[in-house]
Scaffold this motif. Structure first.
Motif, PDB file in Angstrom:
ATOM      1  N   PHE A  11      20.022  68.202  15.399  1.00  0.00           N
ATOM      2  CA  PHE A  11      20.771  67.413  16.383  1.00  0.00           C
ATOM      3  C   PHE A  11      19.956  66.238  16.921  1.00  0.00           C
ATOM      4  O   PHE A  11      20.292  65.681  17.969  1.00  0.00           O
ATOM      5  N   LEU A  20      25.212  69.491  25.058  1.00  0.00           N
ATOM      6  CA  LEU A  20      24.460  69.670  23.819  1.00  0.00           C
ATOM      7  C   LEU A  20      23.284  70.611  24.037  1.00  0.00           C
ATOM      8  O   LEU A  20      22.990  71.468  23.193  1.00  0.00           O
ATOM      9  N   LEU A  68      29.425  64.871  16.341  1.00  0.00           N
ATOM     10  CA  LEU A  68      28.783  65.957  17.078  1.00  0.00           C
ATOM     11  C   LEU A  68      29.755  67.106  17.331  1.00  0.00           C
ATOM     12  O   LEU A  68      29.411  68.275  17.132  1.00  0.00           O
ATOM     13  N   LYS A  72      29.266  70.804  15.809  1.00  0.00           N
ATOM     14  CA  LYS A  72      29.196  72.006  16.650  1.00  0.00           C
ATOM     15  C   LYS A  72      30.220  73.040  16.189  1.00  0.00           C
ATOM     16  O   LYS A  72      29.938  74.236  16.156  1.00  0.00           O
TER      17      LYS A  72
END
Length: 291
Positions: A11, A20, A68, A72
Motif C-alpha cells: 500500500f 487505510l 485502493l 482492499k
C-alpha cells in the motif's frame, strides 16, 4: 521480510489515512492469525511465514493496478472470507454429511407416508440423522474462519459426542417406552427414556460452554471494544432489563407449551413452541437494537 513490511509495500503508493491504517492493522492481525494456525498444524515458523508471503505476493500482484477501495476488497476476499479457510478435505466431508442429512430426511418422509406413524420417522432420524448432525458440530467447531480460531479437536469431539447422545435420546423418546419397557406411550416412559440421555449430555455441554476459552481473533476483539459504549447505553437505558424479562417470559411459555404437548402426546408438534419463542426473541432484539 516480516509480514508488516509486505503490507506496507503493498500500500506504499496510496496516501496514508486513518481508514487505510486501520485496514492495514486488521490485515496484519489476520496474517498473524494465519501464521499461528499454520504453526499449530505442525508447519515450522519459517516455512509458514514463507508460505504466507508467497500467497500475499501473488494476490498483491493481481491487485497491484487496482484502486485502493478495490484493492482492499480483493484482500478482504482473500484473507477474511470463509472459503479461504475450508480445505478440499473439509469441503468433501461437509458434502458427505449434507448428503446423509438429506437422505435421512427423505427416508423419514417415505417412512411416514408408507406407515403413517411418527415412530417410524423418529426411528429413521435416530439412526441416520444424529451422526451427520454431530459431525457438523465437530466440523463447525474445528473450522477456522476470518473471525474465529479453531477449537482443539479433542474438545470439539466431546461437544459432538454430547450432541449425538442428546439427539439420540430425543429421537428415541417416541419409540423408547415400547422398546425398553414394553409399554404404550406415556409421559413417565418418555421421561425415563429421555433423562438418561439428555441430562448427562446437557451437563457436559454446559460445563464445556462455561469453561470455553476465547476463540475470537484479535481484530474481532478490537472491534468488540468499540461496541462497549453501545452496550453500556443499552443497559443503562433500561432496555436490557426489559428485553431480559420479556425473553424469560417467552421461554417460560415455550417450555410450558412443550410440556403440555408432551402430556397430550402430540410429539410431532413439540418443537413448535421453541421455534416461535426463538423467532419472537429475534424480533424483540431487533426492536430494541433499533430503539
Amino acid at each position: 521480510m516480516e509480514l508488516k513490511e509486505f503490507i506496507d509495500q503493498a500500500f506504499e503508493k496510496y496516501e496514508e489515512s486513518p481508514e487505510l491504517i486501520d485496514f492495514k492493522e486488521e490485515l496484519l492481525t489476520n496474517l498473524q492469525d494465519r501464521l499461528k494456525s499454520l504453526e499449530a498444524n505442525g508447519i515450522k515458523r519459517a516455512d509458514a511465514l514463507r508460505q504466507i508471503q508467497i500467497e500475499f505476493a501473488d494476490i498483491n500482484k493481481i491487485a497491484d493496478e487496482m484502486s485502493l477501495e478495490k484493492k482492499k476488497e480483493v484482500f478482504e476476499m482473500r484473507y477474511m472470507s470463509l472459503r479461504n479457510f475450508v480445505t478440499k478435505t473439509r469441503a468433501a466431508i461437509y458434502t458427505i454429511l449434507g448428503v446423509l442429512t438429506v437422505f435421512a430426511i427423505i427416508i423419514s418422509c417415505f417412512s411416514y407416508l408408507l406407515l403413517g406413524k411418527v415412530d417410524a420417522v423418529t426411528g429413521v432420524m435416530m439412526l441416520f440423522l444424529s451422526v451427520p448432525l454431530a459431525g457438523f458440530v465437530y466440523l463447525g467447531l474445528t473450522q477456522e474462519t476470518a473471525t474465529r480460531n479453531p477449537m482443539r479437536p479433542l474438545r470439539a469431539a466431546i461437544y459432538a459426542v454430547a450432541v449425538f447422545v442428546f439427539l439420540f435420546g430425543v429421537f428415541l423418546v417416541p419409540i423408547g417406552p415400547m422398546l425398553i419397557f414394553g409399554e404404550a406411550k406415556s409421559l413417565e416412559g418418555a421421561l425415563a427414556v429421555l433423562i438418561p440421555f439428555a441430562l448427562p449430555s446437557l451437563g457436559v455441554i454446559t460445563f464445556l460452554m462455561i469453561t470455553e476459552p476465547e476463540h475470537r481473533k484479535a481484530w474481532v476483539l478490537k472491534e468488540a471494544e468499540k461496541q462497549n459504549e453501545w452496550a453500556k447505553n443499552f443497559e443503562t437505558s433500561g432496555n436490557a432489563q426489559t428485553f431480559g424479562i420479556m425473553t424469560a417470559a417467552l421461554w417460560i411459555l415455550a417450555i410450558g407449551a412443550f410440556i403440555l404437548l408432551l402430556i397430550m402426546k402430540l410429539w410431532v408438534f413439540s418443537w413448535i413452541p421453541f421455534v416461535v419463542a426463538l423467532a419472537l426473541m429475534m424480533v424483540l432484539l431487533a426492536y430494541y437494537m433499533k430503539k
